[in-house]
Motif scaffolding. Structure first.
Motif, PDB file in Angstrom:
ATOM      1  N   SER A  99       0.864  -1.183   0.000  1.00 27.56           N
ATOM      2  CA  SER A  99       0.000   0.000   0.000  1.00 27.56           C
ATOM      3  C   SER A  99       0.894   1.224   0.000  1.00 27.56           C
ATOM      4  CB  SER A  99      -0.914   0.013   1.226  1.00 27.56           C
ATOM      5  OG  SER A  99      -0.136   0.045   2.417  1.00 27.56           O
ATOM      6  N   ALA A 100       0.388   2.317  -0.566  1.00 27.59           N
ATOM      7  CA  ALA A 100       1.221   3.508  -0.724  1.00 27.59           C
ATOM      8  C   ALA A 100       0.586   4.680   0.002  1.00 27.59           C
ATOM      9  CB  ALA A 100       1.381   3.846  -2.204  1.00 27.59           C
ATOM     10  N   ALA A 101       1.399   5.379   0.764  1.00 29.35           N
ATOM     11  CA  ALA A 101       0.921   6.569   1.450  1.00 29.35           C
ATOM     12  C   ALA A 101       0.697   7.689   0.446  1.00 29.35           C
ATOM     13  CB  ALA A 101       1.952   7.002   2.506  1.00 29.35           C
ATOM     14  N   ALA A 102      -0.330   8.477   0.698  1.00 26.28           N
ATOM     15  CA  ALA A 102      -0.624   9.596  -0.190  1.00 26.28           C
ATOM     16  C   ALA A 102       0.553  10.558  -0.243  1.00 26.28           C
ATOM     17  CB  ALA A 102      -1.879  10.334   0.299  1.00 26.28           C
ATOM     18  N   GLY A 103       0.840  11.065  -1.441  1.00 25.68           N
ATOM     19  CA  GLY A 103       1.920  12.030  -1.606  1.00 25.68           C
ATOM     20  C   GLY A 103       3.300  11.421  -1.731  1.00 25.68           C
ATOM     21  N   SER A 104       3.375  10.101  -1.715  1.00 27.48           N
ATOM     22  CA  SER A 104       4.681   9.437  -1.831  1.00 27.48           C
ATOM     23  C   SER A 104       4.973   9.077  -3.279  1.00 27.48           C
ATOM     24  CB  SER A 104       4.710   8.174  -0.958  1.00 27.48           C
ATOM     25  OG  SER A 104       3.694   7.278  -1.367  1.00 27.48           O
ATOM     26  N   SER A 105       6.181   8.595  -3.514  1.00 31.66           N
ATOM     27  CA  SER A 105       6.614   8.109  -4.822  1.00 31.66           C
ATOM     28  C   SER A 105       7.244   6.744  -4.630  1.00 31.66           C
ATOM     29  CB  SER A 105       7.626   9.058  -5.457  1.00 31.66           C
ATOM     30  OG  SER A 105       7.119  10.359  -5.579  1.00 31.66           O
ATOM     31  N   ALA A 106       7.474   6.051  -5.745  1.00 29.68           N
ATOM     32  CA  ALA A 106       8.100   4.729  -5.671  1.00 29.68           C
ATOM     33  C   ALA A 106       9.134   4.575  -6.768  1.00 29.68           C
ATOM     34  CB  ALA A 106       7.054   3.633  -5.783  1.00 29.68           C
ATOM     35  N   VAL A 107      10.208   3.857  -6.427  1.00 21.30           N
ATOM     36  CA  VAL A 107      11.205   3.465  -7.416  1.00 21.30           C
ATOM     37  C   VAL A 107      11.409   1.963  -7.281  1.00 21.30           C
ATOM     38  CG1 VAL A 107      13.540   3.752  -8.296  1.00 21.30           C
ATOM     39  CG2 VAL A 107      12.352   5.714  -7.273  1.00 21.30           C
ATOM     40  N   PHE A 108      11.087   1.223  -8.326  1.00 18.42           N
ATOM     41  CA  PHE A 108      11.319  -0.220  -8.339  1.00 18.42           C
ATOM     42  C   PHE A 108      12.718  -0.464  -8.888  1.00 18.42           C
ATOM     43  CE2 PHE A 108       6.844   0.006  -7.851  1.00 18.42           C
ATOM     44  CZ  PHE A 108       6.418  -1.195  -7.310  1.00 18.42           C
ATOM     45  N   LEU A 109      13.486  -1.272  -8.173  1.00 16.71           N
ATOM     46  CA  LEU A 109      14.900  -1.468  -8.495  1.00 16.71           C
ATOM     47  C   LEU A 109      15.241  -2.946  -8.495  1.00 16.71           C
ATOM     48  CD1 LEU A 109      17.723   0.012  -8.819  1.00 16.71           C
ATOM     49  CD2 LEU A 109      17.998  -0.337  -6.369  1.00 16.71           C
ATOM     50  N   GLY A 110      15.891  -3.403  -9.565  1.00 11.70           N
ATOM     51  CA  GLY A 110      16.328  -4.788  -9.599  1.00 11.70           C
ATOM     52  C   GLY A 110      16.559  -5.255 -11.021  1.00 11.70           C
ATOM     53  N   THR A 111      16.777  -6.540 -11.166  1.00 10.07           N
ATOM     54  CA  THR A 111      16.989  -7.082 -12.504  1.00 10.07           C
ATOM     55  C   THR A 111      15.652  -7.222 -13.216  1.00 10.07           C
ATOM     56  OG1 THR A 111      16.832  -9.367 -11.738  1.00 10.07           O
ATOM     57  CG2 THR A 111      19.031  -8.358 -11.741  1.00 10.07           C
ATOM     58  N   ALA A 112      15.721  -7.249 -14.525  1.00 11.41           N
ATOM     59  CA  ALA A 112      14.500  -7.336 -15.322  1.00 11.41           C
ATOM     60  C   ALA A 112      13.782  -8.668 -15.124  1.00 11.41           C
ATOM     61  CB  ALA A 112      14.836  -7.134 -16.793  1.00 11.41           C
ATOM     62  N   SER A 113      14.496  -9.671 -14.651  1.00 11.69           N
ATOM     63  CA  SER A 113      13.878 -10.977 -14.409  1.00 11.69           C
ATOM     64  C   SER A 113      13.257 -11.071 -13.017  1.00 11.69           C
ATOM     65  CB  SER A 113      14.916 -12.087 -14.574  1.00 11.69           C
ATOM     66  OG  SER A 113      15.987 -11.909 -13.645  1.00 11.69           O
ATOM     67  N   ASP A 114      13.478 -10.089 -12.189  1.00 11.89           N
ATOM     68  CA  ASP A 114      12.932 -10.062 -10.831  1.00 11.89           C
ATOM     69  C   ASP A 114      11.410  -9.969 -10.917  1.00 11.89           C
ATOM     70  OD1 ASP A 114      11.985  -9.204  -8.300  1.00 11.89           O
ATOM     71  OD2 ASP A 114      13.927  -8.316  -7.818  1.00 11.89           O
ATOM     72  N   PRO A 115      10.664 -10.895 -10.285  1.00  9.92           N
ATOM     73  CA  PRO A 115       9.198 -10.861 -10.382  1.00  9.92           C
ATOM     74  C   PRO A 115       8.562  -9.612  -9.776  1.00  9.92           C
ATOM     75  CG  PRO A 115       9.943 -12.502  -8.777  1.00  9.92           C
ATOM     76  CD  PRO A 115      11.155 -12.052  -9.524  1.00  9.92           C
ATOM     77  N   THR A 116       9.295  -8.893  -8.937  1.00  8.35           N
ATOM     78  CA  THR A 116       8.790  -7.627  -8.405  1.00  8.35           C
ATOM     79  C   THR A 116       8.953  -6.496  -9.415  1.00  8.35           C
ATOM     80  OG1 THR A 116       9.348  -8.296  -6.149  1.00  8.35           O
ATOM     81  CG2 THR A 116       9.033  -5.944  -6.528  1.00  8.35           C
ATOM     82  N   VAL A 117      10.043  -6.526 -10.177  1.00  9.53           N
ATOM     83  CA  VAL A 117      10.377  -5.456 -11.107  1.00  9.53           C
ATOM     84  C   VAL A 117       9.764  -5.681 -12.483  1.00  9.53           C
ATOM     85  CG1 VAL A 117      12.317  -4.364 -12.333  1.00  9.53           C
ATOM     86  CG2 VAL A 117      12.502  -4.876  -9.887  1.00  9.53           C
ATOM     87  N   SER A 118       9.755  -6.919 -12.941  1.00  6.91           N
ATOM     88  CA  SER A 118       9.361  -7.235 -14.316  1.00  6.91           C
ATOM     89  C   SER A 118       7.985  -6.691 -14.710  1.00  6.91           C
ATOM     90  CB  SER A 118       9.412  -8.753 -14.531  1.00  6.91           C
ATOM     91  OG  SER A 118       9.015  -9.081 -15.839  1.00  6.91           O
ATOM     92  N   PRO A 119       6.941  -6.902 -13.893  1.00  8.69           N
ATOM     93  CA  PRO A 119       5.625  -6.398 -14.323  1.00  8.69           C
ATOM     94  C   PRO A 119       5.545  -4.873 -14.359  1.00  8.69           C
ATOM     95  CG  PRO A 119       5.523  -7.345 -12.108  1.00  8.69           C
ATOM     96  CD  PRO A 119       6.851  -7.708 -12.662  1.00  8.69           C
ATOM     97  N   VAL A 120       6.308  -4.207 -13.501  1.00  7.58           N
ATOM     98  CA  VAL A 120       6.297  -2.743 -13.502  1.00  7.58           C
ATOM     99  C   VAL A 120       6.985  -2.225 -14.756  1.00  7.58           C
ATOM    100  CG1 VAL A 120       6.932  -0.656 -12.222  1.00  7.58           C
ATOM    101  CG2 VAL A 120       6.323  -2.748 -10.980  1.00  7.58           C
ATOM    102  N   LEU A 121       8.087  -2.851 -15.145  1.00  8.34           N
ATOM    103  CA  LEU A 121       8.760  -2.463 -16.385  1.00  8.34           C
ATOM    104  C   LEU A 121       7.840  -2.708 -17.571  1.00  8.34           C
ATOM    105  CD1 LEU A 121      11.282  -1.518 -17.915  1.00  8.34           C
ATOM    106  CD2 LEU A 121      12.054  -3.915 -17.965  1.00  8.34           C
ATOM    107  N   LYS A 122       7.141  -3.820 -17.550  1.00 12.65           N
ATOM    108  CA  LYS A 122       6.234  -4.135 -18.659  1.00 12.65           C
ATOM    109  C   LYS A 122       5.119  -3.097 -18.749  1.00 12.65           C
ATOM    110  CE  LYS A 122       3.463  -7.920 -20.577  1.00 12.65           C
ATOM    111  NZ  LYS A 122       3.008  -9.340 -20.388  1.00 12.65           N
TER     112      LYS A 122
END
Length: 654
Positions: free
Chosen positions: A96-119
């Motif tokens: 969940s994200a707090a209002a007014g915040s930002s996010a940076v997803f960091l990792g390899t392209a094969s990382d299941p956390t990063v891959s869908p965001v890059l897509k």
């Protein structure tokens, strides 16, 4: 047509000033908006405006990185957020994200956390992104929104690529926010870096640490430890390091690793080794093993700058005399090191060597035998057609690959580029942009490393240039790259930047190369002055302003973002300030002469001569040559001062 030309000229001007203006259709709106994207160095393979608004990093920022993500990259991103005025919170998933915040997803392209965001965020450049993250050290960046908040994704092929993505994100930052951008990028050369390979005073430990950090920020990946005047590498190559020395080297290795730089150790046994000696082989392997124990995974055995014939009696007996047999002896030794040490390790880079005949693409008996006898997996370092090569072409490199290889099997080459090294001219600095290197070299060589000056911090601009050239040669522009380098090392103060540019202008002349004329900006001001003076016009003021700026160099250079630059430049900056004082006195003298003021002429002449004497003083210490006079823009400065003195001497006031 005229409109198109005007638009093109404006675009060029914006790129030169460091910002690329890209037009795009705003999402969900009408008309065209303009998005500003900063110029990135090294220049990426693909850079476009992103969709949406910039991603704020000056508030609360989630750094979303799965367990196992490269810690150096996480730390670098956290530092980036902190520097932007934000607060970084590292999480392993975005729940969940707090209002007014930002996010940076960091990792390899094969990382299941990063891959869908890059897509999701990178769907408009999906093909380019896939291309980038399928290549070693490649990365992709995209921006947009996820979970209702501004988001950026930094995805790499591997840990190196992830780290490189953070370095690009650093350059996308402006006013506390990361520009909306899409980047798909990868290096064209496998090996990109710095070789500390000069004669003269070796760099300090702190300077090496600083060079490693600087090189990492510019996406280089190699540092070769090979100072010629370090006895542990040459004269005392058999001796193992003390625990204290190993501890210092360990810090270099660790700093290199944290900045995604391969620390490469160069052992130079050729000065007195017997290539057929089992004992010398054991000494070499033991030395390399000691470095392996502290994390070194890349090694060179340089055999340059030694006798060009077989010297050891045992070698003469086993291999015979002559240059071909020298190559045979050296190949035997290198192959043994490769078999005993390199091949026995699973996590080590291919062995490299510097041949005794290390320049020129033409074949000879030595090179032919070395190519035949040397293990084909051993990489050769080569300096181009000359020891100090003013031009290096892809054709020349291709020929050298065949020369140092065997029929049907060209040798892998890394170019040891002897620029801006100044060990052969220690009274000079070489600070012109890197020129004369074929943009297509990446197709012919494994890599390119720069051999810098004895002065490490004054070498930063050239290191910056080499990072650009080796990452993306076809896009490399010497002038733009040098401008960006000088802005980076200077910092935000425009007055300091002007001082740095004036100093660099005085140190352009590289062995009378027509592409690096001596002091071009100073020369322009001098020519304009004499044009005005001889025509009886009031001088434009450019030369006077430059003289005043030169006098302030000792005051302004210490305010740079890279303080070591001023320390390295001390004696040259002092000489420049004295020349600046001399030029100013010359202008006073010439003006007084026109007004017929003899006392003022005499006083200015005395001051000019005193300034010239001070500029000529021997102040720069060297390791082997004693104290020398710093040389900078001398031909222009001295010629101007001599002409001023002669002009007054020929007047009625002489």
């Amino acid at each position: 047509m005229l409109l198109l030309i005007a638009v093109a000229a404006l675009a060029v001007a914006l790129v030169v000033t460091g910002w690329l203006v890209v037009s795009r259709e705003r999402s969900g709106g009408h008309g065209t908006g303009k998005i500003e994207i900063p110029s990135i160095f090294p220049i990426p393979q693909h850079l476009q405006a992103g969709v949406g608004d910039p991603v704020p990093l000056n508030g609360h920022v989630y750094i979303v990185a799965s367990p196992g993500t490269d810690q150096a990259s996480i730390t670098a991103l956290q530092d980036l957020v902190t520097g932007a005025g934000g607060t970084a919170e590292a999480v392993t998933a975005m729940n969940s994200a707090a209002a007014g915040s930002s996010a940076v997803f960091l990792g390899t392209a094969s990382d299941p956390t990063v891959s869908p965001v890059l897509k999701e965020l990178g769907k408009e450049s999906a093909a380019d992104n896939q291309n980038a993250v399928s290549r070693a050290e490649g990365y992709a960046i995209a921006t947009g929104k996820t979970s209702g908040i501004p988001t950026a994704v930094l995805a790499g092929t591997d840990a190196d690529g992830v780290f490189h993505a953070v370095q690009t994100a650093r350059q996308l930052l402006k006013d506390g926010a990361m520009a909306a951008a899409r980047v798909s990028d990868w290096p064209l050369m496998e090996t990109r870096g710095v070789i500390e390979g000069f004669y003269g005073t070796p760099w300090s430990h702190q300077a090496r640490l600083d060079v490693l950090k600087f090189a990492g920020r510019q996406k280089m990946n190699t540092y070769i430890y090979s100072p010629k005047d370090d006895p542990q590498l040459r004269e005392k190559w058999r001796a193992l390091y003390s625990n204290e020395d190993l501890k210092e080297l360990q810090e270099l290795v660790d700093t290199a690793t944290a900045n995604h730089i391969r620390f490469t150790y160069a052992l130079s046994p050729g000065i007195d080794s017997c290539y057929s000696s089992e004992a010398d082989l054991n000494f070499a392997v033991a030395k390399l093993e000691s470095l392996y124990s502290i994390g070194v995974r890349s090694f060179v055995i340089p055999l340059d700058d030694i006798a060009t014939k077989v010297q050891c009696a045992e070698d003469l007996k086993e291999f015979g005399a002559g240059q071909a047999n020298l190559a045979k002896a050296q190949a035997s030794f290198l192959n043994d090191v490769n078999d005993r040490f390199i091949s026995a390790k699973a996590d080590i880079q291919p062995l490299q060597t510097v041949p005794t005949f290390y320049n020129g693409s033409a074949s000879n008996a030595y090179k032919k035998e070395l190519g035949r006898a040397l293990n084909p997996g051993i990489v050769v370092q080569w300096t181009g057609e000359d020891v100090v090569s003013h031009r290096i072409s892809a054709d020349s490199a291709e020929t050298a690959r065949r020369t140092y290889g065997s029929p049907g099997s060209p040798r892998d080459l890394v170019i040891w580029d002897n620029y801006p090294v100044n060990d052969f001219s220690q009274d000079h600095l070489f600070m012109a942009p890197v020129i004369g290197r074929d943009s297509e070299l990446y197709k012919s060589v494994r890599g390119l490393v720069t051999n810098p000056m004895i002065e490490p911090y004054l070498s930063f601009p050239a290191i910056f240039n080499y990072a650009d050239l080796s990452w993306n040669g076809p896009a490399y522009d010497p002038g733009k790259s040098m401008d960006a380098a000088l802005k980076q090392v200077s910092g935000p103060d425009p007055e300091v930047l002007a001082a740095v540019k004036a100093f660099v202008d005085l140190n352009q002349d590289w062995q009378d190369d027509e592409l690096t004329p001596s002091a071009p900006e100073l020369r322009r001001d001098i020519e304009q002055f004499w044009s005005d003076y001889d025509a009886g016009r009031s001088p434009s003021g450019g030369l006077k302003a430059r003289a005043e700026l030169l006098q302030r160099l000792p005051e302004l250079l210490p305010k740079m973002a890279v303080p070591g630059f001023a320390a390295d430049a001390t004696h040259w900056a002092t000489a420049a300030a004295n020349y600046g004082r001399g030029v100013e006195e010359a202008l006073i003298m010439l003006d007084a002469a026109k007004r017929g003021n003899s006392p003022a002429v005499a006083e200015a002449r005395r001051n000019l001569q005193a300034a010239l004497a001070a500029a000529d003083a021997k102040t720069q210490p060297t390791l082997e040559l004693g104290v020398v006079t710093p040389v900078l823009g001398d031909s222009e400065l001295k010629t101007f001062l001599e002409r001023a003195l002669n002009t007054v001497a020929q007047s009625k006031l002489s």
